[in-house]
Design an enzyme around this catalytic site. Structure first.
Site, PDB file in Angstrom:
ATOM      1  N   LYS A   1      -7.565  11.093   1.028  1.00  0.00           N
ATOM      2  CA  LYS A   1      -6.686  10.948   2.198  1.00  0.00           C
ATOM      3  C   LYS A   1      -5.236  11.256   1.823  1.00  0.00           C
ATOM      4  CE  LYS A   1      -4.655   7.709   5.414  1.00  0.00           C
ATOM      5  NZ  LYS A   1      -4.444   6.324   5.812  1.00  0.00           N
TER       6      LYS A   1
ATOM      7  N   TYR B   1      -5.522   3.723  12.706  1.00  0.00           N
ATOM      8  CA  TYR B   1      -6.399   4.581  13.509  1.00  0.00           C
ATOM      9  C   TYR B   1      -7.361   5.407  12.652  1.00  0.00           C
ATOM     10  CZ  TYR B   1      -2.946   3.452  17.126  1.00  0.00           C
ATOM     11  OH  TYR B   1      -2.126   2.782  18.006  1.00  0.00           O
ATOM     12  N   ASP B   2      -7.418   5.133  11.351  1.00  0.00           N
ATOM     13  CA  ASP B   2      -8.250   5.936  10.443  1.00  0.00           C
ATOM     14  C   ASP B   2      -9.712   6.092  10.877  1.00  0.00           C
ATOM     15  OD1 ASP B   2      -6.217   6.622   8.761  1.00  0.00           O
ATOM     16  OD2 ASP B   2      -6.688   5.161   7.201  1.00  0.00           O
TER      17      ASP B   2
ATOM     18  N   ASP C   1       8.665   6.182   8.782  1.00  0.00           N
ATOM     19  CA  ASP C   1       8.075   5.707  10.024  1.00  0.00           C
ATOM     20  C   ASP C   1       7.020   6.717  10.455  1.00  0.00           C
ATOM     21  OD1 ASP C   1       8.053   3.540  11.849  1.00  0.00           O
ATOM     22  OD2 ASP C   1       8.921   4.819  13.386  1.00  0.00           O
ATOM     23  N   THR C   2       5.911   6.212  10.974  1.00  0.00           N
ATOM     24  CA  THR C   2       4.765   7.068  11.305  1.00  0.00           C
ATOM     25  C   THR C   2       4.293   6.808  12.719  1.00  0.00           C
ATOM     26  OG1 THR C   2       3.990   7.145   9.020  1.00  0.00           O
ATOM     27  CG2 THR C   2       2.342   7.525  10.717  1.00  0.00           C
TER      28      THR C   2
ATOM     29  N   HIS D   1       0.844  -1.202   0.000  1.00  0.00           N
ATOM     30  CA  HIS D   1       0.000   0.000   0.000  1.00  0.00           C
ATOM     31  C   HIS D   1       0.879   1.252   0.000  1.00  0.00           C
ATOM     32  CE1 HIS D   1      -3.194   2.727   1.388  1.00  0.00           C
ATOM     33  NE2 HIS D   1      -2.279   3.195   2.233  1.00  0.00           N
ATOM     34  N   LYS D   2       1.884   1.256   0.875  1.00  0.00           N
ATOM     35  CA  LYS D   2       2.800   2.403   0.942  1.00  0.00           C
ATOM     36  C   LYS D   2       3.587   2.539  -0.358  1.00  0.00           C
ATOM     37  CE  LYS D   2       4.006   2.388   5.833  1.00  0.00           C
ATOM     38  NZ  LYS D   2       5.153   2.256   6.743  1.00  0.00           N
TER      39      LYS D   2
ATOM     40  N   ARG E   1       1.703  11.024   5.504  1.00  0.00           N
ATOM     41  CA  ARG E   1       2.632  10.296   4.638  1.00  0.00           C
ATOM     42  C   ARG E   1       2.695  10.941   3.260  1.00  0.00           C
ATOM     43  NH1 ARG E   1       1.537   5.834   6.628  1.00  0.00           N
ATOM     44  NH2 ARG E   1      -0.391   5.768   5.460  1.00  0.00           N
TER      45      ARG E   1
HETATM   46  P1  IMP Z   1       4.167   2.740  10.092  1.00  0.00           P
HETATM   47  O1  IMP Z   1       5.407   3.305  10.669  1.00  0.00           O
HETATM   48  O2  IMP Z   1       3.763   3.398   8.833  1.00  0.00           O
HETATM   49  O3  IMP Z   1       4.186   1.246   9.985  1.00  0.00           O
HETATM   50  O4  IMP Z   1       2.985   3.104  11.093  1.00  0.00           O
HETATM   51  C1  IMP Z   1       2.964   2.667  12.434  1.00  0.00           C
HETATM   52  C2  IMP Z   1       1.522   2.570  12.907  1.00  0.00           C
HETATM   53  O5  IMP Z   1       0.910   3.867  12.869  1.00  0.00           O
HETATM   54  C3  IMP Z   1       0.633   1.683  12.044  1.00  0.00           C
HETATM   55  O6  IMP Z   1       0.688   0.344  12.476  1.00  0.00           O
HETATM   56  C4  IMP Z   1      -0.734   2.278  12.270  1.00  0.00           C
HETATM   57  O7  IMP Z   1      -1.292   1.794  13.473  1.00  0.00           O
HETATM   58  C5  IMP Z   1      -0.438   3.747  12.452  1.00  0.00           C
HETATM   59  N1  IMP Z   1      -0.588   4.461  11.169  1.00  0.00           N
HETATM   60  C6  IMP Z   1       0.387   4.810  10.292  1.00  0.00           C
HETATM   61  N2  IMP Z   1      -0.108   5.455   9.233  1.00  0.00           N
HETATM   62  C7  IMP Z   1      -1.443   5.523   9.437  1.00  0.00           C
HETATM   63  C8  IMP Z   1      -2.515   6.074   8.679  1.00  0.00           C
HETATM   64  O8  IMP Z   1      -2.356   6.633   7.579  1.00  0.00           O
HETATM   65  N3  IMP Z   1      -3.743   5.940   9.221  1.00  0.00           N
HETATM   66  C9  IMP Z   1      -3.980   5.339  10.418  1.00  0.00           C
HETATM   67  N4  IMP Z   1      -3.022   4.792  11.149  1.00  0.00           N
HETATM   68  C10 IMP Z   1      -1.760   4.887  10.677  1.00  0.00           C
END
Ligand code: IMP
Length: 198
Positions: free
Chosen positions: A176, A155-156, A73-74, A12-13, A182
């Site tokens: 979105k 968490y969307d 990282d998010t 997806h990313k 992101r």
């Molecule tokens: P990651 O670093 O992108 O893998 O994000 C870590 C966590 O943050 C994910 O497992 C989700 O729980 C949450 N997360 C990241 N991006 C999103 C988003 O666009 N929408 C909702 N939750 C997100």
């Protein structure tokens, strides 16, 4: 055109980044990296750098050495919780937990809390010619009290971005991505790459 590696195995990313950057990207799987890429740092910046360095370095003796590499990282940072879950967003409710477990725990921890402000923050780390660069994208919003919408992930269903009535889970992917953390971080990366003719 030079090749570019995105240190993720999340499809997806990958497609989101390819659309924003306008190029096909190489993934760890394409390079035969099958193990989980470690992300054990205590900040988003640390994790993004750790993932990018791992892929940039691990095949250091192969043809992929020196190919520009980025990782992201998010985290979801909730004001009333001092920025939690932050870097622990994926495993807020424990290792191996589901998106639903995380959302439920967050709603429980915010029960009776008036301040619902939260933001998603994405950090992208790029390694180019051995130099490291960081890019950021954020979206401010609030955590509502119940689930709304079926789309998206994580968490969307409980996050409403400022200026909108819908949760991220009620928006189309295009809507979105146009305003998301992101999407913005990738757009900042794209701008920078243009200045480097990449
Ligand atoms: P990651 O670093 O992108 O893998 O994000 C870590 C966590 O943050 C994910 O497992 C989700 O729980 C949450 N997360 C990241 N991006 C999103 C988003 O666009 N929408 C909702 N939750 C997100």
């Amino acid at each position: 055109m030079k090749r570019l590696i995105f240190a993720t195995n999340n499809r997806h990313k990958l497609s989101e980044a390819e659309a924003i950057l306008g190029v096909g990207l190489v993934t760890p799987t394409d390079l035969g990296i099958v193990e989980d890429i470690p992300e054990t740092a205590e900040t988003l910046e640390g994790n993004a750098l750790q993932k990018a360095r791992y892929v940039y370095d691990i095949r250091g003796l192969t043809a992929h050495s020196g190919v520009p590499t980025f990782a992201d990282d998010t985290g979801l940072e909730v004001a009333a919780l001092g920025g939690a879950p932050g870097v622990y967003s994926a495993r807020y409710a424990g290792v191996g937990c589901s998106y639903d477990d995380n959302c439920r725990l967050l709603l429980r921890n915010l029960e009776g809390v008036a301040d619902r402000r939260a933001r998603f923050r994405t950090v992208v780390a790029l390694i180019l010619d051995g130099n490291e660069y960081l890019f950021e994208g954020t979206v401010e919003g609030k955590i509502i009290g119940e689930y709304r919408g079926e789309g998206g992930f994580g968490y969307d269903p409980i996050f409403v971005p400022d200026g909108f009535r819908e949760t991220f889970a009620q928006m189309s992917a295009e809507q979105k991505n146009a305003i998301s953390h992101r999407g913005r971080a990738m757009a900042n990366l794209a701008e920078f790459l243009k200045t480097k003719n990449l």
